[in-house]
Design a protein around this motif. Structure first.
Motif, short mmCIF file in Angstrom:
data_model
loop_
_atom_site.label_atom_id
_atom_site.label_comp_id
_atom_site.label_asym_id
_atom_site.label_seq_id
_atom_site.Cartn_x
_atom_site.Cartn_y
_atom_site.Cartn_z
N ARG A 643 43.42 41.22 20.42
CA ARG A 643 43.40 41.11 21.88
C ARG A 643 41.96 41.17 22.40
NH1 ARG A 643 43.61 44.44 26.42
NH2 ARG A 643 44.85 43.59 28.14
N ARG A 644 41.13 42.03 21.79
CA ARG A 644 39.73 42.11 22.22
C ARG A 644 38.99 40.81 21.93
NH1 ARG A 644 40.19 47.14 19.81
NH2 ARG A 644 39.08 46.41 17.95
N LEU A 645 39.26 40.20 20.79
CA LEU A 645 38.62 38.93 20.46
C LEU A 645 39.03 37.83 21.44
CD1 LEU A 645 38.91 38.92 16.55
CD2 LEU A 645 36.85 39.28 17.92
N GLN A 646 40.33 37.79 21.77
CA GLN A 646 40.78 36.79 22.72
C GLN A 646 40.20 37.04 24.10
OE1 GLN A 646 42.56 34.01 22.00
NE2 GLN A 646 42.04 33.46 24.12
N LEU A 647 40.11 38.35 24.44
CA LEU A 647 39.54 38.70 25.74
C LEU A 647 38.07 38.28 25.82
CD1 LEU A 647 40.55 40.10 28.32
CD2 LEU A 647 39.52 42.21 27.47
N ALA A 648 37.35 38.44 24.72
CA ALA A 648 35.94 38.01 24.69
C ALA A 648 35.83 36.50 24.88
CB ALA A 648 35.29 38.44 23.38
N ALA A 649 36.75 35.75 24.25
CA ALA A 649 36.72 34.30 24.42
C ALA A 649 37.03 33.90 25.85
CB ALA A 649 37.72 33.65 23.46
N ASP A 650 38.01 34.60 26.47
CA ASP A 650 38.36 34.27 27.86
C ASP A 650 37.25 34.67 28.82
OD1 ASP A 650 40.73 33.35 26.89
OD2 ASP A 650 41.89 35.14 27.40
N LEU A 651 36.53 35.75 28.47
CA LEU A 651 35.49 36.23 29.38
C LEU A 651 34.37 35.20 29.53
CD1 LEU A 651 34.54 38.64 31.07
CD2 LEU A 651 33.43 39.56 29.04
N ARG A 652 34.11 34.42 28.48
CA ARG A 652 33.06 33.41 28.57
C ARG A 652 33.38 32.33 29.61
NH1 ARG A 652 29.54 33.73 24.26
NH2 ARG A 652 30.20 35.02 22.50
N GLU A 659 37.30 33.34 38.17
CA GLU A 659 38.37 34.32 38.05
C GLU A 659 37.95 35.71 38.53
OE1 GLU A 659 39.55 34.18 34.00
OE2 GLU A 659 40.30 32.12 34.10
N PHE A 660 36.66 35.92 38.80
CA PHE A 660 36.20 37.22 39.29
C PHE A 660 36.30 37.26 40.81
CE2 PHE A 660 33.58 37.05 35.28
CZ PHE A 660 34.21 38.11 34.67
N HIS A 661 36.49 38.46 41.33
CA HIS A 661 36.41 38.68 42.77
C HIS A 661 35.91 40.10 43.00
CE1 HIS A 661 40.41 40.33 41.82
NE2 HIS A 661 40.24 41.12 42.88
N HIS A 686 42.97 37.81 35.36
CA HIS A 686 43.19 36.88 34.25
C HIS A 686 44.39 36.02 34.57
CE1 HIS A 686 43.94 35.40 30.18
NE2 HIS A 686 42.69 35.75 29.89
N PRO A 687 44.31 34.70 34.29
CA PRO A 687 45.45 33.83 34.63
C PRO A 687 46.73 34.17 33.88
CG PRO A 687 43.81 32.64 33.34
CD PRO A 687 43.19 33.95 33.74
N ASP A 688 46.63 34.78 32.70
CA ASP A 688 47.82 35.12 31.91
C ASP A 688 48.09 36.62 31.88
OD1 ASP A 688 48.17 32.42 31.26
OD2 ASP A 688 46.74 32.59 29.61
N ARG A 689 47.03 37.42 31.78
CA ARG A 689 47.20 38.87 31.62
C ARG A 689 47.19 39.61 32.95
NH1 ARG A 689 43.15 40.00 26.48
NH2 ARG A 689 43.98 38.35 25.13
N GLY A 690 46.89 38.94 34.00
CA GLY A 690 46.82 39.62 35.29
C GLY A 690 45.49 40.32 35.45
N ASN A 691 45.50 41.47 36.17
CA ASN A 691 44.26 42.20 36.43
C ASN A 691 43.78 42.91 35.16
OD1 ASN A 691 44.08 41.50 39.16
ND2 ASN A 691 45.56 43.10 39.72
N VAL A 692 42.51 42.66 34.80
CA VAL A 692 41.87 43.33 33.66
C VAL A 692 40.86 44.31 34.24
CG1 VAL A 692 40.55 43.03 31.54
CG2 VAL A 692 42.14 41.24 32.27
N THR A 693 40.94 45.58 33.84
CA THR A 693 40.08 46.61 34.42
C THR A 693 38.65 46.45 33.95
OG1 THR A 693 40.48 48.15 32.61
CG2 THR A 693 42.02 48.20 34.47
#
Length: 913
Positions: A643-652, A659-661, A686-693
């Protein structure tokens, strides 16, 4: 060198002697005539020079006199007298010579005063005295004498003008008359002066032609007489010369004849010219010794230089020949290249054994030594004499101690070449590894006649191979095994555990905060620390255990032959305790801790790569949850890692996809309850995971190097939003933006903030940067420079989370620091916790004494509000006032017509559970 007297040369010399005398006479006559012509040319040059000087002086005298008549300037009068004196000097010398009775010295001095070439003056006097009636000479004298009266009249005019100007300026009419007379005289003189110059030039040409043809005629007559004499003499000796040349050029050897005194070549035969590669004429005059690359014309054996840089071995026989009064060296050079080649082959064969670096043994058909080279003695210490007639394989065995088998000799006898490693014995009884090659020399029947063994000591080579193998499988810094070697050993342990139905454990060890050590001290200190860590890891392991280093501060440990993976817990706990002890590095004492993850076979994986990956996931969990702790792998950890690896890919892609506000948490003035500032806080939907803290994605952004882009986006967005609120005529408030350590330490940090303020138009005093103590510590020596730059821009800085880090009071004195934020950990216990109360009051007092404002975080109760108000805290944030709100909600709170609650502390109703 033999000395030979050539008597036949004497008649030849006597026959050639008259020819030589005649040649000398002809040359002397020609030289004498040439000298006479040269002297005449000098005299003619003097005449031409004198004529040129006289003509120039005459012209310049007329010009100067005319200028003096028109201006009265004494300089022009002086110029006239100077040039007139030259004319008078030449005329006096001419008239004195013509009179016949004159003083030679006075006449020569007079010509010298007329600027005639001094070397030509005696000849000119001679010509004037004896040859004045020559063609053109007489006409020149007549033209010269015809102007004497006019020149004298010019001098008289000069005297009258000088007398008139001495009494004053003459009338213009008189001056015009004088100038007209001067002009008339000049018109008279000028054509006669030109005639004089022409006659002098024609006379010089005529005399030069006479001299040329006279010299040419005499030289031609003398040469003709000499040639007739030479023809008669040479025809008599031509027959002898032809016979000599035939014998000279048909010789099989090269023959050189050179002058004994100078060594220069006088003659060579055709054979010598063909060897050297040039014509006979090109060799004449060359130093005979220069043709020899080695040796000399007098030595017995040497080498002759050949075309294109080659050499020819030769043998030289020299003799000294006395040819009349001249001694010459006759060198007969013979080609000995074939003989030298044979000797060279024999010498190479003889020296090959002595010069080769490898040891060489030659044995007979019974393998008994006949010859051994010096390298054999150097390697084994056994002299060749002591080895002779002994079997050379008697001192050699296979590496396992067995004698060399018969099959080796059978293969060599059949024509093969055997190469292999053997153990050889030295003279002192010690042995060493040797690479041995055996081949055979056969007779005419194909049977082995001799054996040739070539061997080399491979002790150093084997040591180098072992050293290279160790370097390939071990980390050069710590000496622990590399990842590839660790995986290989782990694979072997898995195979053994499979057969014995046992277990193994792989531990993944990562040092906590090692990067801080590298950044705070130096990489050299960091390397030293890694070596000490490796030593402590080895000290905790058994002999069969394996430790490896697979990254900067990442280590792996293999515990084989276990009954279950839980047995690794005891080793891991001991390792944590060992690494927690301080490291003494000389000038520094460093404290470290480690996080350890454990995965075991067969429960957590069936191959080395999987076990290492799962142990890594368990280590990450230990580091995230506690640090200085250990964790056993569970499947959930791997899911978290993915999940962390996927999150890093999405963060780029989050910035690109917008997606930030931002949300804004108000900061209220405790005394009045008025909103004076808002803190900009980033959120990721996040479009799939919702709000990421932020606690989840900010550390990933820092590790990926994206934090600077995110910080820049937050700063630009927040500043632009405040400007929009200003345009909506909302109350002006301060905006607070958090700054990460990565952004703060970048060289373009201050320039970037300045650019944002310029582009948005937000006043610098309305911007507050919240910086943690750890970020300031990371900035290091650049802290003062950065704070000064921010202070120069007018930007305020708040020390965030004060009291939770190093709490250095020196930070509070930095330029641009205006606020001190009290961490929520000290606010939670208020007002009941005496410790929290004392710490909070102390921080407020320190801030007040340093003229800093204080902001308390995490205010959730009215009791906390009242305590902080009494303590003197200026501002506060927390759920008591408001949670972080979107832009629209902040605008509602700030709007002047917004309905305000009656109670000051509930300006924004808190969201209570």
């Amino acid at each position: 060198m033999r000395r030979t007297h050539a008597g036949m040369q004497q008649p030849l010399l006597r026959r050639l002697r008259p020819l030589a005398y005649a040649l000398v006479a002809v040359v002397a006559l020609i030289l004498l005539l040439t000298w006479g012509a040269l002297q005449t040319q000098v005299i003619l040059a003097g005449f031409l020079n004198g004529e040129s000087v006289w003509a120039k002086a005459q012209k310049q005298a007329v010009i100067d006199l005319d200028d003096y008549a028109s201006t009265g300037d004494a300089v022009h009068l002086q110029g006239f007298h100077t040039n007139y004196s030259i004319l008078i000097a030449d005329r006096w010398a001419r008239d004195a010579i013509a009179a016949g009775n004159f003083d030679q010295k006075e006449v020569e001095d007079s010509f010298a005063r007329g600027d005639v070439i001094p070397v030509a003056i005696p000849g000119m006097v001679f010509m004037f005295e004896h040859f004045s009636s020559l063609p053109y000479m007489k006409e020149a004298n007549v033209a010269w004498r015809s102007v004497d009266g006019s020149l004298e009249e010019l001098n008289q005019i000069a005297d009258r003008l000088q007398h008139d100007y001495a009494k004053g300026t003459p009338p213009p009419a008189d001056i015009r008359a004088v100038r007209a007379r001067i002009s008339a005289l000049n018109r008279y003189i000028e054509p006669r002066a030109k005639l004089f110059s022409l006659q002098i030039a024609n006379g010089a040409v005529w005399l030069g032609q006479v001299l040329f043809f006279a010299v040419l005629g005499v030289a031609a007559l003398a040469s003709l007489l000499w040639l007739r004499m030479a023809g008669r003499i040479l025809s008599s000796i031509r027959g002898t010369e032809e016979r000599y040349s035939l014998l000279f050029d048909s010789a099989a050897d090269a023959i050189f004849i050179a002058d004994e005194a100078t060594g220069r070549i006088l003659d060579v035969n055709q054979r010598a010219a063909s060897w050297i590669g040039c014509t006979r004429a090109e060799l004449l005059g060359i130093d005979l010794g220069s043709l020899f690359a080695e040796g000399s014309p007098q030595s017995g054996v040497g080498s002759l230089r050949m075309p294109e840089g080659g050499t020819l071995p030769v043998e030289t026989q020299s003799s000294l020949v006395v040819w009349g009064d001249r001694r010459v060296c006759q060198a007969i050079v013979r080609d000995i290249s074939e003989r030298v080649a044979i000797e060279q082959e024999r010498r190479i064969a003889a020296e090959a054994l002595a010069s080769i670096a490898e040891g060489v043994i030659i044995a007979d058909a019974d393998r008994r030594v006949t010859t051994a080279n010096e390298a054999h003695t150097r390697l084994t210490g056994i002299p060749a004499e002591a080895l002779r007639h002994t079997r050379f394989d008697a001192t050699r065995t296979l590496p396992d101690g067995r004698p060399l088998p018969q099959i080796i000799w059978d293969d060599v006898a059949e024509g093969a070449n055997w190469v292999g490693e053997v153990e050889s014995r030295r003279s002192d009884g010690t042995t060493y590894p040797e690479m041995l090659s055996i081949s055979a020399i056969r007779d005419g029947m194909g049977r082995p006649q001799h054996y040739v063994a070539v061997f080399t000591d491979v002790t150093a080579r084997k040591a180098d191979r072992q050293r290279l193998q160790h370097l390939a499988t071990h980390d050069p810094l710590t000496g622990l095994v590399t990842r590839s070697e660790f995986e290989r050993l782990c694979s072997e342990a898995i195979t053994r555990a499979t057969h014995s139905r046992g277990a193994i454990a792989v531990m993944f060890v990562d040092l906590d905060a090692f990067k801080v050590v590298n950044d705070s001290y130096s990489h050299a200190i960091g390397d030293t620390l890694l070596v000490r860590v490796a030593d402590r890891i080895r000290a905790q392991l058994a002999r069969k255990d394996v430790a490896g280093r697979i990254g900067g501060d990442e280590f792996t440990i293999l515990l084989p032959d276990l009954r279950s993976r839980e047995e690794a817990s005891e080793v891991a706990q001991a390792l944590l305790g060992a690494l927690a002890r301080p490291f003494d590095l000389g000038d520094y004492e460093i404290f470290l801790s480690a996080s350890i993850g454990i995965a075991g076979f067969p429960l957590d994986g069936g191959d080395p790569v999987t076990l290492i990956a799962n142990a890594d996931a368990a280590m990450y969990t230990a580091k995230s949850e506690e640090r200085n702790a250990l964790r056993f792998y569970t499947p959930k950890m791997h899911a978290d890692a993915r999940r962390r690896l996927q999150l890093a890919a999405d963060l780029r892609q989050a910035l690109v996809r917008n997606e930030f506000h931002l949300v804004y948490q108000p900061s209220v003035e405790l005394r009045t309850g008025r909103i004076v500032a808002v803190e900009a806080l980033i959120r990721w939907k996040h479009p799939d995971r919702g709000n990421v803290t932020p606690d989840e994605f900010i550390p990933i952004a820092e590790s990926l190097g994206l934090i600077r882009l995110i910080d820049r986006w937050v700063l630009e967005t927040a500043c632009a939003q405040v400007c929009r609120w200003d345009e909506a005529h909302l109350p002006p408030i301060r905006i607070a933006v958090n700054v990460s350590a990565g952004s703060l330490g970048h060289p373009d940090f201050v320039a970037g903030i300045s650019a944002v303020l310029t582009s948005t138009g937000l006043p610098a005093k309305r911007l507050l940067l919240e910086i943690t103590e750890s970020a300031i510590l990371h900035l290091g020596e650049d802290t003062q420079r950065t704070m000064l730059a921010l202070h120069g821009l007018g930007i305020g800085v708040a020390i965030d989370d004060f009291g939770t880090g190093y709490s250095s009071l020196a930070y509070l004195k930095l330029p641009s620091v205006k606020f001190l934020k009290i961490d929520r950990s000290f606010i939670t216990g208020l007002p009941n916790s005496s410790n929290d109360a004392a710490i909070t009051e102390a921080m407020v007092a320190i801030a007040r004494s340093l003229d800093l404002n204080t902001i308390a975080e995490g205010i959730e109760t009215e009791g906390q509000h009242e305590f902080l108000l009494r303590a003197g805290c200026a501002e506060g944030q927390g759920f008591l006032y408001s949670r972080p709100l979107p832009t629209e909600e902040i605008e509602r709170l700030l709007a002047p017509n917004a309905k305000q609650p009656a109670k000051k502390l509930t300006l924004v109703p808190p969201k209570r559970a």
